[in-house]
Design a protein around this motif. Structure first.
Motif, PDB file in Angstrom:
ATOM      1  N   GLU A  52      -4.538 -15.221   9.349  1.00 33.20           N
ATOM      2  CA  GLU A  52      -3.308 -14.594   9.856  1.00 33.20           C
ATOM      3  C   GLU A  52      -2.362 -14.157   8.729  1.00 33.20           C
ATOM      4  OE1 GLU A  52      -0.252 -14.215  13.180  1.00 33.20           O
ATOM      5  OE2 GLU A  52      -1.955 -15.531  13.478  1.00 33.20           O
ATOM      6  N   GLU A  53      -2.172 -15.021   7.761  1.00 32.87           N
ATOM      7  CA  GLU A  53      -1.214 -14.719   6.683  1.00 32.87           C
ATOM      8  C   GLU A  53      -1.666 -13.514   5.854  1.00 32.87           C
ATOM      9  OE1 GLU A  53       0.918 -16.898   2.867  1.00 32.87           O
ATOM     10  OE2 GLU A  53      -0.248 -18.130   4.266  1.00 32.87           O
ATOM     11  N   SER A  54      -2.965 -13.452   5.542  1.00 34.08           N
ATOM     12  CA  SER A  54      -3.491 -12.323   4.756  1.00 34.08           C
ATOM     13  C   SER A  54      -3.394 -11.021   5.539  1.00 34.08           C
ATOM     14  CB  SER A  54      -4.951 -12.585   4.364  1.00 34.08           C
ATOM     15  OG  SER A  54      -5.049 -13.727   3.554  1.00 34.08           O
ATOM     16  N   ALA A  55      -3.684 -11.100   6.838  1.00 30.66           N
ATOM     17  CA  ALA A  55      -3.587  -9.902   7.695  1.00 30.66           C
ATOM     18  C   ALA A  55      -2.150  -9.404   7.746  1.00 30.66           C
ATOM     19  CB  ALA A  55      -4.094 -10.231   9.103  1.00 30.66           C
ATOM     20  N   GLU A  56      -1.212 -10.340   7.878  1.00 36.16           N
ATOM     21  CA  GLU A  56       0.217  -9.997   7.928  1.00 36.16           C
ATOM     22  C   GLU A  56       0.651  -9.309   6.629  1.00 36.16           C
ATOM     23  OE1 GLU A  56       3.681  -9.559   9.672  1.00 36.16           O
ATOM     24  OE2 GLU A  56       2.504 -11.132  10.668  1.00 36.16           O
ATOM     25  N   LYS A  57       0.232  -9.865   5.501  1.00 37.34           N
ATOM     26  CA  LYS A  57       0.602  -9.293   4.200  1.00 37.34           C
ATOM     27  C   LYS A  57      -0.001  -7.909   4.014  1.00 37.34           C
ATOM     28  CE  LYS A  57       1.753 -13.235   1.320  1.00 37.34           C
ATOM     29  NZ  LYS A  57       1.419 -14.059   0.175  1.00 37.34           N
ATOM     30  N   ALA A  58      -1.237  -7.732   4.451  1.00 33.36           N
ATOM     31  CA  ALA A  58      -1.908  -6.432   4.315  1.00 33.36           C
ATOM     32  C   ALA A  58      -1.164  -5.363   5.102  1.00 33.36           C
ATOM     33  CB  ALA A  58      -3.350  -6.543   4.798  1.00 33.36           C
ATOM     34  N   VAL A  59      -0.783  -5.704   6.332  1.00 34.44           N
ATOM     35  CA  VAL A  59      -0.071  -4.760   7.194  1.00 34.44           C
ATOM     36  C   VAL A  59       1.316  -4.440   6.610  1.00 34.44           C
ATOM     37  CG1 VAL A  59       1.001  -4.528   9.476  1.00 34.44           C
ATOM     38  CG2 VAL A  59      -1.351  -5.311   9.291  1.00 34.44           C
ATOM     39  N   GLU A  60       2.000  -5.463   6.128  1.00 35.33           N
ATOM     40  CA  GLU A  60       3.322  -5.248   5.506  1.00 35.33           C
ATOM     41  C   GLU A  60       3.224  -4.333   4.290  1.00 35.33           C
ATOM     42  OE1 GLU A  60       4.958  -9.103   4.595  1.00 35.33           O
ATOM     43  OE2 GLU A  60       5.344  -9.569   6.709  1.00 35.33           O
ATOM     44  N   ARG A  61       2.163  -4.526   3.487  1.00 36.17           N
ATOM     45  CA  ARG A  61       1.985  -3.700   2.287  1.00 36.17           C
ATOM     46  C   ARG A  61       1.732  -2.237   2.653  1.00 36.17           C
ATOM     47  NH1 ARG A  61       3.699  -2.143  -2.080  1.00 36.17           N
ATOM     48  NH2 ARG A  61       2.255  -1.544  -3.714  1.00 36.17           N
ATOM     49  N   LEU A  62       0.921  -2.009   3.660  1.00 32.20           N
ATOM     50  CA  LEU A  62       0.650  -0.628   4.079  1.00 32.20           C
ATOM     51  C   LEU A  62       1.908   0.018   4.642  1.00 32.20           C
ATOM     52  CD1 LEU A  62      -2.927  -0.584   5.649  1.00 32.20           C
ATOM     53  CD2 LEU A  62      -2.209  -0.401   3.294  1.00 32.20           C
ATOM     54  N   GLU A  63       2.734  -0.799   5.287  1.00 29.12           N
ATOM     55  CA  GLU A  63       4.002  -0.283   5.816  1.00 29.12           C
ATOM     56  C   GLU A  63       4.930   0.106   4.651  1.00 29.12           C
ATOM     57  OE1 GLU A  63       6.963  -1.437   9.505  1.00 29.12           O
ATOM     58  OE2 GLU A  63       6.036  -3.049   8.368  1.00 29.12           O
ATOM     59  N   GLU A  64       4.988  -0.753   3.636  1.00 33.50           N
ATOM     60  CA  GLU A  64       5.809  -0.455   2.443  1.00 33.50           C
ATOM     61  C   GLU A  64       5.361   0.846   1.780  1.00 33.50           C
ATOM     62  OE1 GLU A  64       5.420  -3.755  -0.249  1.00 33.50           O
ATOM     63  OE2 GLU A  64       6.299  -5.172   1.191  1.00 33.50           O
ATOM     64  N   LEU A  65       4.057   1.087   1.752  1.00 34.33           N
ATOM     65  CA  LEU A  65       3.500   2.282   1.108  1.00 34.33           C
ATOM     66  C   LEU A  65       3.651   3.538   1.971  1.00 34.33           C
ATOM     67  CD1 LEU A  65       0.224   0.690  -0.318  1.00 34.33           C
ATOM     68  CD2 LEU A  65       2.190   1.459  -1.657  1.00 34.33           C
ATOM     69  N   GLY A  66       4.166   3.351   3.203  1.00 34.82           N
ATOM     70  CA  GLY A  66       4.349   4.497   4.094  1.00 34.82           C
ATOM     71  C   GLY A  66       3.072   4.932   4.797  1.00 34.82           C
ATOM     72  N   LEU A  67       2.045   4.080   4.754  1.00 34.62           N
ATOM     73  CA  LEU A  67       0.768   4.422   5.391  1.00 34.62           C
ATOM     74  C   LEU A  67       0.712   3.954   6.842  1.00 34.62           C
ATOM     75  CD1 LEU A  67      -1.573   3.424   2.427  1.00 34.62           C
ATOM     76  CD2 LEU A  67      -0.899   5.734   3.108  1.00 34.62           C
ATOM     77  N   LEU A  68       1.717   3.189   7.234  1.00 32.47           N
ATOM     78  CA  LEU A  68       1.749   2.620   8.582  1.00 32.47           C
ATOM     79  C   LEU A  68       3.179   2.706   9.102  1.00 32.47           C
ATOM     80  CD1 LEU A  68      -0.294   1.072  10.433  1.00 32.47           C
ATOM     81  CD2 LEU A  68       0.587  -1.033   9.436  1.00 32.47           C
ATOM     82  N   ASN A  69       3.352   3.347  10.259  1.00 33.63           N
ATOM     83  CA  ASN A  69       4.693   3.543  10.792  1.00 33.63           C
ATOM     84  C   ASN A  69       4.622   3.623  12.315  1.00 33.63           C
ATOM     85  OD1 ASN A  69       6.985   5.186  11.833  1.00 33.63           O
ATOM     86  ND2 ASN A  69       7.617   5.158   9.699  1.00 33.63           N
ATOM     87  N   ASP A  70       5.171   2.610  12.981  1.00 39.05           N
ATOM     88  CA  ASP A  70       5.078   2.569  14.441  1.00 39.05           C
ATOM     89  C   ASP A  70       5.788   3.740  15.115  1.00 39.05           C
ATOM     90  OD1 ASP A  70       3.413   0.430  14.641  1.00 39.05           O
ATOM     91  OD2 ASP A  70       4.868  -0.954  15.511  1.00 39.05           O
ATOM     92  N   GLU A  71       6.905   4.216  14.526  1.00 46.58           N
ATOM     93  CA  GLU A  71       7.649   5.320  15.142  1.00 46.58           C
ATOM     94  C   GLU A  71       6.807   6.600  15.168  1.00 46.58           C
ATOM     95  OE1 GLU A  71       9.039   3.264  12.964  1.00 46.58           O
ATOM     96  OE2 GLU A  71      10.761   2.391  14.028  1.00 46.58           O
ATOM     97  N   SER A  72       6.237   6.954  14.005  1.00 44.78           N
ATOM     98  CA  SER A  72       5.451   8.196  13.957  1.00 44.78           C
ATOM     99  C   SER A  72       4.146   8.045  14.735  1.00 44.78           C
ATOM    100  CB  SER A  72       5.180   8.635  12.514  1.00 44.78           C
ATOM    101  OG  SER A  72       4.531   7.627  11.802  1.00 44.78           O
ATOM    102  N   TYR A  73       3.560   6.839  14.699  1.00 47.94           N
ATOM    103  CA  TYR A  73       2.346   6.591  15.489  1.00 47.94           C
ATOM    104  C   TYR A  73       2.638   6.760  16.979  1.00 47.94           C
ATOM    105  CZ  TYR A  73      -1.315   4.032  17.929  1.00 47.94           C
ATOM    106  OH  TYR A  73      -2.311   3.683  18.807  1.00 47.94           O
ATOM    107  N   ALA A  74       3.757   6.164  17.424  1.00 50.13           N
ATOM    108  CA  ALA A  74       4.133   6.240  18.839  1.00 50.13           C
ATOM    109  C   ALA A  74       4.329   7.695  19.271  1.00 50.13           C
ATOM    110  CB  ALA A  74       5.403   5.438  19.095  1.00 50.13           C
ATOM    111  N   ARG A  75       4.973   8.481  18.422  1.00 51.08           N
ATOM    112  CA  ARG A  75       5.221   9.895  18.739  1.00 51.08           C
ATOM    113  C   ARG A  75       3.905  10.668  18.889  1.00 51.08           C
ATOM    114  NH1 ARG A  75       9.668  13.336  20.137  1.00 51.08           N
ATOM    115  NH2 ARG A  75       8.746  15.397  20.039  1.00 51.08           N
ATOM    116  N   ARG A  76       3.021  10.520  17.896  1.00 49.31           N
ATOM    117  CA  ARG A  76       1.746  11.251  17.932  1.00 49.31           C
ATOM    118  C   ARG A  76       0.898  10.834  19.134  1.00 49.31           C
ATOM    119  NH1 ARG A  76       2.064  10.512  12.357  1.00 49.31           N
ATOM    120  NH2 ARG A  76       0.772   8.647  12.431  1.00 49.31           N
TER     121      ARG A  76
END
Length: 201
Positions: free
Chosen positions: A87-111
């Motif tokens: 769980e902790e590694s998965a959480e960190k991976a997702v947070e890192r991708l979000e920091e890099l701008g590769l993951l964004n719930d707002e733009s995903y939700a829109r598309r």
């Protein structure tokens, strides 16, 4: 504790042996970067640290691989990474991708909402439900769908015209109504459009 062997395995992993005993498979690159070479003396803290770093790298690589194929919401991506990671590694991976701008719930939700409303001709309510199922916060899902102008009656007509040619046939009408309800349309909305077809006929 002495590292007595490091043997290559599949998928960029290596088997770590300590004091002649197999311990586990770890990420090869992580072992190299941290100089976990044969002959090195390590303690429990070193071992726990290398396991943590290996898990985090594998989780990040899995997350990157998944989003290279298609968009994901944060929750959806984390759930998928957790299948092969802690769980902790998965959480960190997702947070890192979000920091890099590769993951964004707002733009995903829109598309995804636009795809549901304009390609699948789902109702706004149905689209909100589908977004929530993908892990989008309900308030964000509702707000996103509310911001997209859509004519629900046009959408119902499109579904009928594409798939249910002879809509005044009772059996076809029942099938059409069931399909439209699965797309999230209310009976009163469906009935309004069906009345138009009756008048045309």
């Amino acid at each position: 504790m002495l590292i007595t062997a490091v043997e290559p395995r599949r998928k960029m992993m290596s088997a770590l042996y300590i004091d002649g005993e197999y311990v586990m498979n770890l990420d090869t690159q992580t072992l190299i970067e941290n100089r976990f070479d044969v002959g090195r003396e390590i303690d429990d803290d070193d071992l726990h640290e290398i396991i943590r770093l290996s898990n985090e790298r594998r989780a990040k690589e899995k997350a990157l691989w998944l989003i290279s194929y298609r968009d994901h919401s944060k929750k959806e991506l984390k759930d998928k990474v957790k299948r092969t990671s802690d769980e902790e590694s998965a959480e960190k991976a997702v947070e890192r991708l979000e920091e890099l701008g590769l993951l964004n719930d707002e733009s995903y939700a829109r598309r995804y909402a636009e795809q549901l409303l304009f390609s699948k001709h789902m109702s706004p309510n149905g689209a909100v439900y589908a977004l929530v199922q993908k892990g989008i916060d309900e308030e964000l899902a509702q707000q996103t769908v509310d911001e997209i102008p859509v004519d629900i009656y046009d959408s119902i007509r499109t579904v009928i015209d594409r798939k249910y040619k002879n809509i005044n046939d009772e059996k076809i009408k029942r099938r059409a109504v069931s399909a439209l309800q699965r797309l999230g349309y209310r009976w009163d909305e469906i009935k309004t459009v069906l009345e138009e077809y009756k008048e045309e006929y």
